[in-house]
Design an enzyme around this catalytic site. Structure first.
Site, PDB file in Angstrom:
ATOM      1  CB  THR A 161      -1.074   9.778  17.955  1.00  0.00           C
ATOM      2  OG1 THR A 161       0.021  10.256  16.972  1.00  0.00           O
ATOM      3  CG2 THR A 161      -0.668   9.651  19.367  1.00  0.00           C
ATOM      4  N   PRO A 206       2.588   2.720  11.985  1.00  0.00           N
ATOM      5  CG  PRO A 206       2.091   4.091  10.347  1.00  0.00           C
ATOM      6  CD  PRO A 206       1.620   2.656  10.903  1.00  0.00           C
ATOM      7  CE  LYS A 252      -3.586   4.696  -2.067  1.00  0.00           C
ATOM      8  NZ  LYS A 252      -4.877   5.398  -2.812  1.00  0.00           N
ATOM      9  CE1 TYR A 306      -3.990   2.126   0.577  1.00  0.00           C
ATOM     10  CE2 TYR A 306      -2.795   3.282   2.233  1.00  0.00           C
ATOM     11  CZ  TYR A 306      -3.916   3.142   1.505  1.00  0.00           C
ATOM     12  OH  TYR A 306      -4.766   4.070   1.545  1.00  0.00           O
TER      13      TYR A 306
END
Ligand code: NAD
Ligand code: UDP
Length: 324
Positions: A214, A278, A153, A149
């Site tokens: 986050t 992440p 991208k 992905y």
């Protein structure tokens, strides 16, 4: 005979979560919409309410194959967006990103029309710059489970900029940060829909890792507004441009908010963190603010309210609570 006063717009991936909202918005703006989708992760339910609209047309097609149609603008949103779905068939994910982008860019080149690419914050990988600005080149694993992905991208962005430089194609590249809202599939697998569905079913909320990572969550209406603004902006504005909501929350904070807002009795269940997940993500949206006069209007709490109401109605209507 077609009405020449109306813009004809192709939305690839138009039966998906974001695509269906975009089709709706373009119809409201008076365009003729050609929605192209192969229902890989999208569904007919997402566009059923548009099928009777006189300016809406659906074409079942895989954009990994060339497409010959006549339109004035192209939006490329075709690609599974949830890690669960894009990792299920990683080679297909790379194909849709590369071959799909090339086929639509060839079409834009022939038609001399504008083309928008739904890029992603994933091009930054697990970022060292925080918040992320567009000038940051990213920190991406090229051989991991998310690479199909992320690198797909990134390659699509490269193709867009090469078609721009080599063939003068009018490109618009938006880097979308985590977006949520009504019409996400209950089994989509992304965090907002997972948590809401789990909370409504009073089942444990599945937090991956300790929930300290986050994300910055954008409500779908805000996102569609900025996509349309970017497409309609002067030809000098090509991106890549961050589009998303800069309010940052940990996954644990999100879980607690969802439990509180649904009045759920759910507990939290901690699961292993997936590889390459992440740690932090938040867009710097100065460019979108300055160039498009745009910033998000919907807070996470307001957006969750609308999304919870949607899932509640949907789950009650179909009388089922999906297995996650
Ligand atoms: P989604 O999975 O709901 O929608 C993707 C749509 O593309 C589906 O309708 C699917 O059937 C269609 N599709 C997939 N492969 C296709 C193919 N070969 N030919 C034709 N259609 C095909 O995902 P979404 O959240 O609506 O995301 C839309 C786009 O925005 C994607 O390109 C995604 O990468 C990008 N994006 C989304 C987010 C987000 O948070 N929602 C964030 C960053 C980027
Ligand atoms: N996540 C989680 N529980 C879930 C689904 C996701 O804790 O049921 C975490 C995931 O590990 C990631 C974040 O929530 O850290 C956002 O995941 P999502 O799949 O929505 O999008 P991503 O930003 O990873 O593409």
């Amino acid at each position: 005979m077609r009405d020449l006063s109306r813009k004809r717009v192709l939305v690839a991936g138009g039966a998906g979560f974001l695509g269906s909202h975009l089709c709706e918005r373009l119809l409201q703006d008076g365009a003729e919409v050609l929605c192209v989708d192969n229902y890989y992760t999208g569904s007919r339910d997402n566009i059923r309410h548009l099928e009777s609209h006189p300016n809406f047309e659906f074409l079942r097609h895989d954009i990994c194959l060339p497409l010959q149609v006549e339109v004035d603008e192209i939006y490329n949103l075709a690609c599974p967006a949830s890690p669960v779905h894009y990792q299920a068939d990683p080679i297909q994910t790379m194909k849709i990103n590369v071959l799909g982008a090339m086929n639509l860019l060839e079409l834009a080149k022939r038609l001399k029309c504008k083309i928008f690419q739904a890029s992603t914050s994933e091009v930054y990988g697990d970022p060292h710059m925080h918040p992320q600005k567009e000038i940051y080149w990213g920190h991406v694993n090229p051989i991991g489970i998310r690479s199909c992905y992320d690198e797909g991208k990134r390659c699509a962005e490269t193709l867009f900029f090469d078609y721009y430089r080599q063939h003068g194609v009018q490109i618009k590249v938006g880097r979308i940060f985590n977006t949520y809202g009504p019409r996400m599939h209950p089994n989509d697998g992304r965090v907002v829909s997972n948590f809401i569905v789990q909370a409504l079913a009073n089942r444990p909320l599945t937090i991956f890792g300790q929930g300290e990572q986050t994300r910055s969550f954008c409500f779908v209406d805000d996102l569609i507004e900025v996509i349309v603004r970017l497409m309609n902006s002067p030809s000098t504005i090509i991106g890549p441009m961050n589009i998303g909501n800069p309010s940052e929350f940990s996954v644990l904070e999100l879980a607690e908010m969802v439990i509180e807002m649904t009045g759920s009795t759910s507990q939290i269940a901690f699961h292993p963190l997936p590889l390459d997940d992440p740690k932090q993500r938040r867009p710097d949206i100065s460019a979108a603010k300055e160039l498009l006069d745009w910033e998000p209007q919907v807070s996470l709490r307001q957006g969750l309210e609308a999304t919870i109401a949607y899932f509640l109605t949907t789950m009650q209507r179909v009388g089922y609570i999906p297995t996650l």
